[in-house]
Motif scaffolding. Structure first.
Motif, PDB file in Angstrom:
ATOM      1  N   ARG A   1      -3.765   1.319  -0.196  1.00 55.26           N
ATOM      2  CA  ARG A   1      -3.098   0.034   0.056  1.00 55.26           C
ATOM      3  C   ARG A   1      -2.222   0.105   1.300  1.00 55.26           C
ATOM      4  O   ARG A   1      -2.149  -0.861   2.064  1.00 55.26           O
ATOM      5  CB  ARG A   1      -2.264  -0.371  -1.161  1.00 55.26           C
ATOM      6  CG  ARG A   1      -3.096  -0.801  -2.322  1.00 55.26           C
ATOM      7  CD  ARG A   1      -2.245  -1.234  -3.480  1.00 55.26           C
ATOM      8  NE  ARG A   1      -3.078  -1.490  -4.639  1.00 55.26           N
ATOM      9  CZ  ARG A   1      -2.665  -1.401  -5.869  1.00 55.26           C
ATOM     10  NH1 ARG A   1      -1.425  -1.068  -6.143  1.00 55.26           N
ATOM     11  NH2 ARG A   1      -3.500  -1.643  -6.862  1.00 55.26           N
ATOM     12  N   VAL A   2      -1.556   1.218   1.479  1.00 62.15           N
ATOM     13  CA  VAL A   2      -0.710   1.383   2.666  1.00 62.15           C
ATOM     14  C   VAL A   2      -1.570   1.364   3.928  1.00 62.15           C
ATOM     15  O   VAL A   2      -1.179   0.793   4.948  1.00 62.15           O
ATOM     16  CB  VAL A   2       0.118   2.691   2.565  1.00 62.15           C
ATOM     17  CG1 VAL A   2       0.770   3.036   3.891  1.00 62.15           C
ATOM     18  CG2 VAL A   2       1.174   2.570   1.471  1.00 62.15           C
ATOM     19  N   MET A   3      -2.741   1.991   3.852  1.00 61.48           N
ATOM     20  CA  MET A   3      -3.644   2.016   5.008  1.00 61.48           C
ATOM     21  C   MET A   3      -3.988   0.598   5.466  1.00 61.48           C
ATOM     22  O   MET A   3      -4.131   0.353   6.669  1.00 61.48           O
ATOM     23  CB  MET A   3      -4.936   2.760   4.661  1.00 61.48           C
ATOM     24  CG  MET A   3      -4.805   4.245   4.529  1.00 61.48           C
ATOM     25  SD  MET A   3      -4.629   5.090   6.081  1.00 61.48           S
ATOM     26  CE  MET A   3      -6.198   4.764   6.822  1.00 61.48           C
ATOM     27  N   ALA A   4      -4.139  -0.312   4.520  1.00 62.04           N
ATOM     28  CA  ALA A   4      -4.503  -1.689   4.867  1.00 62.04           C
ATOM     29  C   ALA A   4      -3.399  -2.376   5.665  1.00 62.04           C
ATOM     30  O   ALA A   4      -3.669  -3.319   6.414  1.00 62.04           O
ATOM     31  CB  ALA A   4      -4.796  -2.475   3.597  1.00 62.04           C
ATOM     32  N   LEU A   5      -2.175  -1.909   5.535  1.00 60.23           N
ATOM     33  CA  LEU A   5      -1.045  -2.528   6.225  1.00 60.23           C
ATOM     34  C   LEU A   5      -0.805  -1.952   7.621  1.00 60.23           C
ATOM     35  O   LEU A   5      -0.029  -2.501   8.388  1.00 60.23           O
ATOM     36  CB  LEU A   5       0.229  -2.355   5.389  1.00 60.23           C
ATOM     37  CG  LEU A   5       0.177  -2.934   3.973  1.00 60.23           C
ATOM     38  CD1 LEU A   5       1.438  -2.555   3.215  1.00 60.23           C
ATOM     39  CD2 LEU A   5      -0.007  -4.445   4.028  1.00 60.23           C
TER      40      LEU A   5
END
Length: 194
Positions: free
Chosen positions: A76-80
């Motif tokens: 999820r962090v990667m998507a940001l």
């Protein structure tokens, strides 16, 4: 120390003292009582070991759940993230201690390929390191992605890693890739496997 442990006594004794203790116990309680005391102690230790084993299994299950949650969170962090921050986070996933986090990193590269995003050279290099990952599924996925990207020198690295590979699925995937780009050092392995 073993006799002290199993006899429920804290004092240290020389062999003659232990013989006297055993004779006293046998005379006072009879042989069956002495054996019963040892049997009870063994049963208690076995019960303690069973409880410890159950706690270890529960802790391992909990650790696996936490690893899954960690991998999801990092995804999820990667998507940001964008650009260099995303590349750095992806590289950190490849070197994470948790195999599931490394698998999530590999999935991120697969997603980048599907979305026709360029794969930075440093990511390609780090992904090459996953050819020797401890998790067979990670090794297979890494090799397939490296093949799809067209990494130079993949045949050499793959052939040398397959020589010591023990997982049949990894060997099969590696040979399938080498079948598309023949490599002389892989021929003996292919013949032996077939």
């Amino acid at each position: 120390s073993g006799l002290r442990h199993w006899s429920n006594t804290s004092e240290s004794r020389d062999p003659d003292c232990w013989r006297r203790w055993w004779v006293q116990l046998s005379l006072a309680k009879g042989n069956s009582a002495a054996l019963q005391q040892l049997t009870d102690r063994i049963a208690m230790e076995t019960s303690n070991a069973d409880r410890a084993s159950a706690r270890a299994v529960a802790a391992e299950a909990r650790a696996n759940q936490l690893a899954i949650r960690l991998a999801e969170l990092k995804t999820r962090v990667m998507a940001l993230l964008d650009g260099e921050a995303r590349t750095d986070a992806l590289r950190a996933m490849f070197t994470d201690d948790e195999p599931l986090v490394r698998a999530a990193g590999i999935s991120q590269v697969e997603r980048m390929l599907r979305n026709a995003q360029p794969i930075p050279d440093v990511v390609r290099e780090d992904l090459s390191g996953l050819i020797s990952d401890e998790l067979p599924a990670n090794r297979i996925s890494a090799v397939k992605i490296l093949d799809a990207i067209g990494v130079e020198g993949l045949g050499d690295r793959l052939a040398s890693s397959l020589m010591s590979e023990t997982d049949p699925a990894v060997v099969a995937a590696g040979l399938a890739i080498l079948g598309n780009r023949p490599h002389p050092t892989a021929i003996p392995l292919a013949i032996e496997t077939l």
